[in-house]
Write a protein that holds these residues in place. Structure first.
Motif, PDB file in Angstrom:
ATOM      1  N   UNK A 124       0.825  -1.204   0.000  1.00  0.00           N
ATOM      2  CA  UNK A 124       0.000   0.000   0.000  1.00  0.00           C
ATOM      3  C   UNK A 124       0.863   1.258   0.000  1.00  0.00           C
ATOM      4  N   UNK A 125       1.987   1.213   0.697  1.00  0.00           N
ATOM      5  CA  UNK A 125       2.904   2.360   0.710  1.00  0.00           C
ATOM      6  C   UNK A 125       3.459   2.610  -0.689  1.00  0.00           C
ATOM      7  N   UNK A 126       3.810   1.521  -1.378  1.00  0.00           N
ATOM      8  CA  UNK A 126       4.322   1.641  -2.744  1.00  0.00           C
ATOM      9  C   UNK A 126       3.269   2.249  -3.665  1.00  0.00           C
ATOM     10  N   UNK A 127       2.045   1.760  -3.562  1.00  0.00           N
ATOM     11  CA  UNK A 127       0.964   2.270  -4.408  1.00  0.00           C
ATOM     12  C   UNK A 127       0.649   3.731  -4.101  1.00  0.00           C
ATOM     13  N   UNK A 128       0.719   4.107  -2.837  1.00  0.00           N
ATOM     14  CA  UNK A 128       0.376   5.476  -2.445  1.00  0.00           C
ATOM     15  C   UNK A 128       1.401   6.485  -2.942  1.00  0.00           C
ATOM     16  N   UNK A 129       2.662   6.042  -3.111  1.00  0.00           N
ATOM     17  CA  UNK A 129       3.706   6.967  -3.529  1.00  0.00           C
ATOM     18  C   UNK A 129       4.169   7.881  -2.416  1.00  0.00           C
ATOM     19  N   UNK A 130       3.816   7.546  -1.177  1.00  0.00           N
ATOM     20  CA  UNK A 130       4.227   8.348  -0.031  1.00  0.00           C
ATOM     21  C   UNK A 130       5.191   7.554   0.838  1.00  0.00           C
TER      22      UNK A 130
END
Length: 332
Positions: free
Chosen positions: A299-305
């Motif tokens: 999810x962190x990877x997908x969020x870009x944050x």
């Protein structure tokens, strides 16, 4: 590309406050492949489905057996004999009807390379080292994010290869004479990743064991020893009752430590013996911890944050320790 509706904005309000609307929008339109339906992947599926990703594809050609009931909560007694992916998808859909759950009952070994490039993130569990290395190569050519993970008894690992990843990082600038209040500053960052094969061939330059322990866990070399054993034996795991398999693991361990320029005493027989004794088992708490970390990082990877995992997470359930290590082909 579909936009987030008012109902979705209300449902994912907490996440939007944490990541922002743009990040939730990226997750809303993401397509994720989960290979291998076992206890670990059950945990990953639960967390990313509840987070509201666009679609998740469950790929597994095996059928449910009695052994699957120990650590899997998406499968029930009455599912024995059914395809694993199909059985798990039935209950996965109930977690969040807004997420599209797709079932694929094919054998991953029969999948063409372009199949994997249809996804934003590919997550492999239960694959052979040959498959892991090949799919990593395919994903790198198309800059597809890849996670490889497994649980072996008390131990678990995650490997992450995002090839080249760009993300935003927030920091706080303190108040000053010119600025009366603290200010949030958003900076753009990027990170290049090493391939799985490069990390398997990493050399450490003969450091003293005490100094090496500050850089990496012996469990990394135990897992790599397991991979090399499987490469030698057509993908099969060592048998806990086989002295021949255990001796082969010791031999491969010695060869790997020598090639890595690591003192032979760094990885003792006890860790190898413990790994082999429970190599086929999935322990629910270990699955929950490793699966929770893995889902959070996807999810962190997908969020870009913020920066995702770089590039190994190693969990030792006997010590209750989870360590992150950056392993490079030419370690510095």
């Amino acid at each position: 590309m579909e936009h987030i509706t008012e109902d979705e904005a209300a449902l994912y309000d907490r996440q939007i406050r944490l990541w922002g609307l743009e990040a939730q929008h990226r997750m809303r339109n993401a397509s994720i492949l989960i290979v291998g339906i076992r206890g670990l992947s059950n945990e990953v599926c639960k967390n990313i489905i509840l987070a509201g990703v666009g679609s998740i594809t469950l790929l597994d050609h095996e059928i449910v057996t009695e052994e699957d009931l120990g650590a899997q909560f998406l499968i029930r007694q009455e599912d024995i004999g059914r395809n694993r992916a199909d059985a798990a998808a039935e209950r996965a859909r109930l977690l969040n009807p807004r997420v599209k759950v797709i079932v694929d009952q094919d054998d991953i070994a029969q999948k063409a390379d372009n199949f994997f490039t249809e996804f934003n993130i590919v997550c492999l569990t239960g694959c052979s080292p040959k498959q892991m290395i090949h799919i990593d190569h395919v994903c790198r050519k198309s800059n597809i994010g890849l996670y490889i993970a497994d649980v072996h008894g008390f131990f678990g690992y995650i490997f992450c290869d995002l090839t080249h990843h760009e993300y935003c990082e927030e920091s706080q600038e303190p108040a000053s004479e010119k600025r009366k209040e603290a200010e949030t500053v958003i900076s753009k960052r990027s990170q290049d990743y090493d391939s799985l094969l490069d990390t398997m061939e990493a050399s450490w330059g003969n450091p003293k064991p005490k100094a090496l322990r500050r850089k990496v866990s012996p469990l990394l070399f135990a897992i790599q020893t397991l991979w090399l054993f499987r490469q030698e034996n057509g993908g099969k795991l060592p048998q806990s009752t086989s002295q021949e398999d255990l001796d082969a693991m010791f031999r491969i361990r010695d060869e790997r430590l020598k090639s890595a320029q690591v003192d032979g005493a760094f990885l003792d027989n006890e860790l190898i013996q413990t790994l082999v004794s429970t190599v086929s088992a999935e322990i629910s708490p270990v699955c929950a911890i490793v699966g929770g970390f893995l889902a959070q990082d996807i999810l962190k990877t997908l969020s870009g944050k913020d920066a995702p995992l770089l590039n190994y997470f190693l969990y030792n359930g006997l010590q209750g320790s989870g360590l992150v290590h950056h392993v490079q082909k030419a370690n510095k």
